[in-house]
Design a protein around this motif. Structure first.
Motif, short mmCIF file in Angstrom:
data_model
loop_
_atom_site.label_atom_id
_atom_site.label_comp_id
_atom_site.label_asym_id
_atom_site.label_seq_id
_atom_site.Cartn_x
_atom_site.Cartn_y
_atom_site.Cartn_z
N LEU A 111 1.01 -1.17 0.00
CA LEU A 111 0.04 -0.21 0.03
C LEU A 111 0.90 1.29 -0.10
O LEU A 111 1.62 1.31 0.95
N LEU A 112 0.85 1.92 -1.08
CA LEU A 112 1.91 3.10 -1.25
C LEU A 112 1.00 4.41 -1.79
O LEU A 112 0.10 4.39 -2.47
N PRO A 113 1.90 5.39 -1.26
CA PRO A 113 1.14 6.95 -1.68
C PRO A 113 1.35 6.92 -3.12
O PRO A 113 2.27 6.42 -3.79
N ILE A 114 0.31 7.46 -3.83
CA ILE A 114 0.45 7.75 -5.43
C ILE A 114 1.06 9.24 -5.51
O ILE A 114 0.54 10.15 -4.64
N GLY A 129 -2.70 0.18 -4.37
CA GLY A 129 -2.25 -1.12 -3.44
C GLY A 129 -2.58 -2.54 -4.25
O GLY A 129 -2.60 -2.34 -5.42
N GLY A 130 -2.18 -3.61 -3.82
CA GLY A 130 -2.31 -4.67 -4.42
C GLY A 130 -1.41 -5.93 -3.71
O GLY A 130 -1.04 -5.63 -2.36
N LYS A 131 -1.32 -7.01 -4.22
CA LYS A 131 -0.57 -8.33 -3.61
C LYS A 131 0.13 -8.93 -4.65
O LYS A 131 -0.34 -9.36 -6.00
N VAL A 132 1.61 -9.32 -4.64
CA VAL A 132 2.41 -9.95 -5.52
C VAL A 132 2.42 -11.38 -5.23
O VAL A 132 2.38 -11.60 -3.90
N ASP A 133 2.30 -12.27 -6.09
CA ASP A 133 2.40 -13.67 -5.91
C ASP A 133 3.65 -13.91 -4.79
O ASP A 133 3.54 -14.68 -3.81
N ALA A 134 4.67 -13.39 -5.25
CA ALA A 134 5.89 -13.78 -4.52
C ALA A 134 7.15 -12.76 -4.82
O ALA A 134 7.15 -12.09 -5.99
N ILE A 135 8.12 -12.53 -3.92
CA ILE A 135 9.32 -11.65 -4.42
C ILE A 135 10.40 -12.91 -4.32
O ILE A 135 10.54 -13.49 -3.16
N ALA A 136 11.44 -13.00 -5.11
CA ALA A 136 12.59 -14.13 -5.21
C ALA A 136 13.57 -13.26 -5.26
O ALA A 136 14.01 -12.11 -5.89
N GLU A 137 14.69 -13.87 -4.84
CA GLU A 137 16.11 -13.10 -5.06
C GLU A 137 17.10 -14.34 -5.68
O GLU A 137 16.94 -15.62 -5.60
N ASP A 138 17.94 -13.94 -6.84
CA ASP A 138 18.44 -14.82 -7.33
C ASP A 138 19.78 -14.91 -6.91
O ASP A 138 20.19 -14.51 -5.91
N GLU A 139 20.62 -15.93 -7.56
CA GLU A 139 21.89 -16.11 -7.08
C GLU A 139 23.01 -14.87 -7.17
O GLU A 139 23.88 -14.85 -6.20
N ASP A 140 22.65 -13.80 -7.67
CA ASP A 140 23.46 -12.71 -7.68
C ASP A 140 22.85 -11.58 -6.72
O ASP A 140 23.34 -10.41 -6.93
N LEU A 170 3.30 -2.33 -13.27
CA LEU A 170 2.79 -1.97 -11.96
C LEU A 170 3.55 -2.55 -10.73
O LEU A 170 3.92 -2.22 -9.83
N TYR A 171 3.77 -3.83 -10.89
CA TYR A 171 4.24 -4.87 -9.71
C TYR A 171 5.81 -4.49 -9.58
O TYR A 171 6.29 -4.34 -8.40
N ALA A 172 6.40 -4.32 -10.84
CA ALA A 172 7.85 -3.99 -10.64
C ALA A 172 7.97 -2.65 -10.27
O ALA A 172 8.98 -2.54 -9.17
N TYR A 173 7.29 -1.78 -10.39
CA TYR A 173 7.16 -0.48 -9.80
C TYR A 173 6.97 -0.58 -8.22
O TYR A 173 7.40 0.22 -7.50
N MET A 178 8.30 -0.18 -2.66
CA MET A 178 7.95 -0.74 -1.19
C MET A 178 9.38 -1.23 -0.50
O MET A 178 9.58 -0.85 0.67
N LEU A 179 10.15 -1.92 -1.23
CA LEU A 179 11.69 -2.38 -0.62
C LEU A 179 12.69 -1.13 -0.69
O LEU A 179 13.85 -1.61 -0.25
N GLU A 180 12.38 -0.44 -1.46
CA GLU A 180 13.51 0.81 -1.68
C GLU A 180 14.70 0.16 -2.21
O GLU A 180 15.91 0.33 -1.98
N ARG A 181 14.47 -0.89 -3.28
CA ARG A 181 15.68 -1.53 -3.85
C ARG A 181 15.19 -1.77 -5.42
O ARG A 181 13.79 -1.83 -5.64
N PRO A 182 16.15 -1.62 -6.30
CA PRO A 182 15.77 -1.78 -7.85
C PRO A 182 15.50 -3.26 -7.88
O PRO A 182 15.67 -4.11 -7.24
N VAL A 183 14.29 -3.46 -8.68
CA VAL A 183 13.90 -4.67 -9.20
C VAL A 183 14.35 -5.09 -10.59
O VAL A 183 14.34 -4.36 -11.43
N ALA A 184 14.91 -6.37 -10.48
CA ALA A 184 15.52 -6.60 -11.95
C ALA A 184 14.27 -6.98 -12.99
O ALA A 184 14.84 -6.72 -14.14
N GLY A 185 13.13 -7.31 -12.45
CA GLY A 185 12.18 -7.45 -13.56
C GLY A 185 11.11 -8.48 -12.74
O GLY A 185 11.03 -8.65 -11.81
#
Ligand code: SF4
Length: 307
Positions: A111-114, A129-140, A170-173, A178-185
């Motif tokens: 839930l984020l301010p617009i 607002g919304g819900k992502v199915d999952a967030i994963a971290e790769d080996e890098d 929307l989910y990448a954004y 939310m995590l204040e980190r770049p998302v690879a995709g």
């Protein structure tokens, strides 16, 4: 504060009145909405797998989401049995074929301010607002949003939707904010929904449900690439900036709609996607509101009350 989700934004694009009836009046058709119901089974089962459940446990958890259905007649009973068999096979196939991932969150709500990109000012009326199915971290150590889908089209046709899929953007954004980190995709994992039915002879079914499921699973396993996708999709900073600008515009259009007091009917949408469930209301059918709909406690049935 009103929450805008991907589904809500899309519903208003389809028809502002439809969005009003669903999200503001919170009307839900009493008739079973099969695509939504099957989607809920799928997500429950895949969530269970991501949390470490076995294949059988995931099937059990998913199919429990159908337990509330009381078929009204033989035709509805057959539809229920068919959907149960098909989705069970899809869950088993996914459990065996989806690559193991390091999930750092499963079914994660946000839930984020617009924000107005021109001024940095937050909307006082709307939040994202919304819900992502999952967030994963790769080996890098890179972060990926994970989306689990079913599709009624071929895998090739499904892949053609990635480029302009606003839900993925929307989910990448949202996750990077939310995590204040770049998302690879986004990692898109999808299984094709089969249209095959149990074998029939002279109009009579001559295959048990167990035989049908075994045949279906064998077909999936014989050609996994035809029935399953597990792809990475990326979004550029420019695409995310465009999304942010359009999201702000969405809030301004809604404010203008409220100011005018007029809600548009997009009648070009009434017959699409199997027909709008609110047609009886827009047609003014007497008694329809009381006899064909219930009022939901929540505007966003898929999210917790906090959102
Ligand atoms: S029936 Fe048509 S006009 Fe009415 S809410 Fe549905 S799409 Fe909109």
């Amino acid at each position: 504060m009103e929450t805008l989700t991907h589904t809500r934004i899309v519903m208003r694009q389809q028809c502002p009145m439809k969005e009003h009836l669903h999200y503001v009046e919170r009307l839900r058709p009493l008739e079973i909405q099969w695509p939504l119901t099957v989607g809920s089974v799928w997500h429950t089962a895949i969530e269970a797998l991501a949390k470490g459940a076995s294949e059988d446990e995931a099937v059990q958890a998913g199919l429990a989401a159908l337990d509330w259905i009381r078929p009204a007649d033989e035709e509805e009973q057959y539809k229920l049995d068919l959907e149960r068999a098909r989705i069970e096979v899809m869950i088993r196939f996914a459990a065996r074929r989806f690559r193991p991932r390091k999930f750092i969150a499963v079914e994660k709500e946000f839930l984020l301010p617009i924000i107005n990109p021109a001024t940095g000012r937050k909307s006082r009326k709307f939040a994202l607002g919304g819900k992502v199915d999952a967030i994963a971290e790769d080996e890098d150590g890179r972060l990926w949003v994970v989306e689990n889908k079913t599709t009624g089209t071929s895998i090739g046709q499904f892949r053609e939707t990635y480029g302009l899929n606003n839900q993925l953007t929307l989910y990448a954004y949202a996750v990077s904010r939310m995590l204040e980190r770049p998302v690879a995709g986004i990692i898109v994992r999808a299984v094709v929904k089969s249209r095959a039915e149990p074998k029939k002879k002279g109009g009579e079914i001559v295959e048990s449900w167990d035989e049908y499921k075994a045949r279906l699973l064998a077909a999936y396993e014989a050609e996994p690439d035809k029935y399953l996708a597990e792809d990475t999709v990326e979004r550029t900073p420019e695409q995310l900036a465009q999304f942010e600008a359009e999201l702000w515009l969405e809030t301004q259009e809604r404010l203008w709609q409220t100011k005018t007091g007029v809600i548009r009917h997009n009648t070009a949408n009434c017959s699409l996607y199997g027909g709008c469930p609110f047609r009886p209301l827009c047609l003014g059918v007497e008694g329809a509101r009381e006899s064909m709909y219930r009022v939901s406690q929540t505007a966003h049935d898929e999210l917790s009350e906090a959102v």
